[in-house]
Design a protein around this motif. Sequence first.
Motif, PDB file in Angstrom:
ATOM      1  N   TRP A   4      45.549  -4.944 -21.532  1.00  0.00           N
ATOM      2  CA  TRP A   4      44.949  -5.253 -22.818  1.00  0.00           C
ATOM      3  C   TRP A   4      45.311  -6.667 -23.290  1.00  0.00           C
ATOM      4  O   TRP A   4      46.398  -7.169 -23.038  1.00  0.00           O
ATOM      5  CB  TRP A   4      45.365  -4.214 -23.856  1.00  0.00           C
ATOM      6  CG  TRP A   4      44.662  -2.906 -23.660  1.00  0.00           C
ATOM      7  CD1 TRP A   4      43.358  -2.620 -23.950  1.00  0.00           C
ATOM      8  CD2 TRP A   4      45.212  -1.697 -23.117  1.00  0.00           C
ATOM      9  NE1 TRP A   4      43.056  -1.315 -23.622  1.00  0.00           N
ATOM     10  CE2 TRP A   4      44.175  -0.721 -23.114  1.00  0.00           C
ATOM     11  CE3 TRP A   4      46.483  -1.333 -22.647  1.00  0.00           C
ATOM     12  CZ2 TRP A   4      44.368   0.573 -22.663  1.00  0.00           C
ATOM     13  CZ3 TRP A   4      46.679  -0.046 -22.194  1.00  0.00           C
ATOM     14  CH2 TRP A   4      45.620   0.898 -22.194  1.00  0.00           C
ATOM     15  N   ILE A 195      41.381   4.930 -26.687  1.00  0.00           N
ATOM     16  CA  ILE A 195      40.350   4.402 -27.587  1.00  0.00           C
ATOM     17  C   ILE A 195      40.972   3.437 -28.589  1.00  0.00           C
ATOM     18  O   ILE A 195      40.430   2.355 -28.844  1.00  0.00           O
ATOM     19  CB  ILE A 195      39.621   5.559 -28.299  1.00  0.00           C
ATOM     20  CG1 ILE A 195      38.847   6.403 -27.278  1.00  0.00           C
ATOM     21  CG2 ILE A 195      38.684   5.025 -29.383  1.00  0.00           C
ATOM     22  CD1 ILE A 195      38.191   7.642 -27.864  1.00  0.00           C
ATOM     23  N   ASP A 198      41.760   0.090 -26.942  1.00  0.00           N
ATOM     24  CA  ASP A 198      40.555  -0.699 -26.670  1.00  0.00           C
ATOM     25  C   ASP A 198      39.987  -1.306 -27.959  1.00  0.00           C
ATOM     26  O   ASP A 198      39.487  -2.439 -27.950  1.00  0.00           O
ATOM     27  CB  ASP A 198      39.505   0.166 -25.977  1.00  0.00           C
ATOM     28  CG  ASP A 198      39.727   0.268 -24.474  1.00  0.00           C
ATOM     29  OD1 ASP A 198      40.675  -0.360 -23.972  1.00  0.00           O
ATOM     30  OD2 ASP A 198      38.949   0.975 -23.802  1.00  0.00           O
ATOM     31  N   ALA A 202      39.811  -5.391 -28.696  1.00  0.00           N
ATOM     32  CA  ALA A 202      38.601  -6.061 -29.180  1.00  0.00           C
ATOM     33  C   ALA A 202      38.899  -6.874 -30.430  1.00  0.00           C
ATOM     34  O   ALA A 202      38.372  -7.990 -30.600  1.00  0.00           O
ATOM     35  CB  ALA A 202      37.508  -5.027 -29.461  1.00  0.00           C
ATOM     36  N   ARG A 266      32.847   1.836 -33.483  1.00  0.00           N
ATOM     37  CA  ARG A 266      31.778   2.682 -32.936  1.00  0.00           C
ATOM     38  C   ARG A 266      31.349   2.194 -31.553  1.00  0.00           C
ATOM     39  O   ARG A 266      31.036   2.993 -30.668  1.00  0.00           O
ATOM     40  CB  ARG A 266      30.595   2.712 -33.903  1.00  0.00           C
ATOM     41  CG  ARG A 266      30.861   3.547 -35.156  1.00  0.00           C
ATOM     42  CD  ARG A 266      29.700   3.537 -36.120  1.00  0.00           C
ATOM     43  NE  ARG A 266      29.688   2.335 -36.957  1.00  0.00           N
ATOM     44  CZ  ARG A 266      28.622   1.610 -37.230  1.00  0.00           C
ATOM     45  NH1 ARG A 266      27.445   1.923 -36.693  1.00  0.00           N
ATOM     46  NH2 ARG A 266      28.708   0.572 -38.030  1.00  0.00           N
ATOM     47  N   THR A 267      31.354   0.879 -31.366  1.00  0.00           N
ATOM     48  CA  THR A 267      30.964   0.316 -30.068  1.00  0.00           C
ATOM     49  C   THR A 267      31.960   0.711 -28.986  1.00  0.00           C
ATOM     50  O   THR A 267      31.574   1.119 -27.881  1.00  0.00           O
ATOM     51  CB  THR A 267      30.869  -1.212 -30.168  1.00  0.00           C
ATOM     52  OG1 THR A 267      29.882  -1.560 -31.147  1.00  0.00           O
ATOM     53  CG2 THR A 267      30.483  -1.819 -28.826  1.00  0.00           C
ATOM     54  N   VAL A 268      33.244   0.591 -29.289  1.00  0.00           N
ATOM     55  CA  VAL A 268      34.269   0.991 -28.315  1.00  0.00           C
ATOM     56  C   VAL A 268      34.168   2.477 -28.017  1.00  0.00           C
ATOM     57  O   VAL A 268      34.249   2.899 -26.852  1.00  0.00           O
ATOM     58  CB  VAL A 268      35.683   0.630 -28.833  1.00  0.00           C
ATOM     59  CG1 VAL A 268      36.752   1.295 -27.970  1.00  0.00           C
ATOM     60  CG2 VAL A 268      35.877  -0.876 -28.852  1.00  0.00           C
ATOM     61  N   ARG A 270      31.640   4.382 -28.009  1.00  0.00           N
ATOM     62  CA  ARG A 270      30.498   4.684 -27.135  1.00  0.00           C
ATOM     63  C   ARG A 270      30.830   4.449 -25.671  1.00  0.00           C
ATOM     64  O   ARG A 270      30.264   5.108 -24.787  1.00  0.00           O
ATOM     65  CB  ARG A 270      29.281   3.841 -27.558  1.00  0.00           C
ATOM     66  CG  ARG A 270      28.554   4.388 -28.771  1.00  0.00           C
ATOM     67  CD  ARG A 270      27.161   3.792 -28.889  1.00  0.00           C
ATOM     68  NE  ARG A 270      27.202   2.360 -29.173  1.00  0.00           N
ATOM     69  CZ  ARG A 270      27.227   1.838 -30.393  1.00  0.00           C
ATOM     70  NH1 ARG A 270      27.219   2.635 -31.460  1.00  0.00           N
ATOM     71  NH2 ARG A 270      27.243   0.521 -30.564  1.00  0.00           N
ATOM     72  N   THR A 271      31.740   3.537 -25.387  1.00  0.00           N
ATOM     73  CA  THR A 271      32.144   3.315 -23.998  1.00  0.00           C
ATOM     74  C   THR A 271      33.041   4.444 -23.494  1.00  0.00           C
ATOM     75  O   THR A 271      33.285   4.547 -22.294  1.00  0.00           O
ATOM     76  CB  THR A 271      32.876   1.971 -23.832  1.00  0.00           C
ATOM     77  OG1 THR A 271      34.143   2.020 -24.504  1.00  0.00           O
ATOM     78  CG2 THR A 271      32.055   0.829 -24.399  1.00  0.00           C
ATOM     79  N   HIS A 272      33.546   5.258 -24.400  1.00  0.00           N
ATOM     80  CA  HIS A 272      34.387   6.417 -24.048  1.00  0.00           C
ATOM     81  C   HIS A 272      33.757   7.680 -24.649  1.00  0.00           C
ATOM     82  O   HIS A 272      34.453   8.504 -25.250  1.00  0.00           O
ATOM     83  CB  HIS A 272      35.805   6.238 -24.589  1.00  0.00           C
ATOM     84  CG  HIS A 272      36.542   5.063 -24.035  1.00  0.00           C
ATOM     85  ND1 HIS A 272      36.932   4.992 -22.719  1.00  0.00           N
ATOM     86  CD2 HIS A 272      36.966   3.910 -24.629  1.00  0.00           C
ATOM     87  CE1 HIS A 272      37.577   3.835 -22.521  1.00  0.00           C
ATOM     88  NE2 HIS A 272      37.600   3.173 -23.660  1.00  0.00           N
ATOM     89  N   ALA A 273      32.454   7.824 -24.482  1.00  0.00           N
ATOM     90  CA  ALA A 273      31.719   8.902 -25.159  1.00  0.00           C
ATOM     91  C   ALA A 273      32.283  10.274 -24.833  1.00  0.00           C
ATOM     92  O   ALA A 273      32.422  11.135 -25.720  1.00  0.00           O
ATOM     93  CB  ALA A 273      30.238   8.822 -24.785  1.00  0.00           C
ATOM     94  N   GLU A 274      32.655  10.497 -23.570  1.00  0.00           N
ATOM     95  CA  GLU A 274      33.178  11.807 -23.173  1.00  0.00           C
ATOM     96  C   GLU A 274      34.485  12.108 -23.909  1.00  0.00           C
ATOM     97  O   GLU A 274      34.688  13.223 -24.427  1.00  0.00           O
ATOM     98  CB  GLU A 274      33.411  11.845 -21.668  1.00  0.00           C
ATOM     99  CG  GLU A 274      33.986  13.166 -21.160  1.00  0.00           C
ATOM    100  CD  GLU A 274      34.361  13.113 -19.692  1.00  0.00           C
ATOM    101  OE1 GLU A 274      34.788  14.158 -19.156  1.00  0.00           O
ATOM    102  OE2 GLU A 274      34.225  12.028 -19.070  1.00  0.00           O
TER     103      GLU A 274
END
Length: 344
Positions: A4, A195, A198, A202, A266-268, A270-274
């Motif tokens: 990171w 999450i 991340d 960002a 919200r953008t981050v 979505r990259t970890h939706a599961e």
Amino acid sequence: MPNWRRAGGAPVCQAKIRLAPEDFQVTEIIDIELDGLGEHDWLWVRKRNTNSEWLARQLARFAGIETRDVGFAGHKDRHAVTHQWYSVRRKTGAGYDWDVLHLPGVEVLKVARHSRKLRRGAHCGNRFDLLLRELQGDPQDALQRISGDGVPNYFGEQRFGRAGANISLARSLFGGRRLRRDKRSLALSAARSLIFNDVLAARVSDGTWNQLLPGDYAVLEGSRSHFKVESVDAALTRRCEDFDLHPSGPLWGKGAGMPDSLLIERTVARTHAELATGLEKFTEVARRALRLKVVGLEWALERDNLRMGFDLPSGAFATAVLREIADYKDGFRDAKRASLQSGT
């Protein structure tokens, strides 16, 4: 796991940590006045190379009680020398003779009585006294910056397990696998931490990890309390600069990712939706400060070693500080990895 983003960019130093347990010393900070009464013995314990949960089980066995009747405030690093409190419920009024307790790497330094069990998270924080060996490069600029600016409040790599095993565990949990309570807790914590890290990375990338934004949730220093920031005025900016308030990131769960939340969160997610969807079924959203204040930072250069000490609040990781100073190798983890590879 990802490397990171650091607030100070790539470190100019290299070093080795935890070549011996004495290189990594942790002392629990707790603000509880013991009343000298009640059914609980409180033990101030020195541990070397000892797992906190393992010691709790050994204390319960010695006392002839259930492990749930032994309390401690938080897990400490195993490959270290640590000082922390444990509470042990008295089975009878006579109590125990702690002088006859003999466990490898464990020494009871003090015994007191108290009317209440020691609960998880009851400590204020920890004091870290660390030795970085075989130092290459000059850490002075990084240390000065950390002293004034703090560091990004990343979760440490140990949260995720070896090679991200706890993230894999979370995926299997969300896929329907039943887990024991302790394993489920590890899985959920790892998924939330990934999450969060991340999101923090960002915010470090865009330079806002230490600034309040409209739509942010501000966390009070030394508290879990937070409030929504509708707009950022001069007073809020000053309080953030004074470390009275910090911007925060989500510990994902039900209620996270609302339309009025920050787009970056919200953008981050979505990259970890599961992971995000799974967490929403198991836990409620919480907030964690993006910035970590490093209190009482002091250091001394000793030839090619750096000796340093600092206080961090409970839940914070010393590695979040170390990674801003040096690109370090962990002697304990390297030795463990080599042992696994050799099959010894």
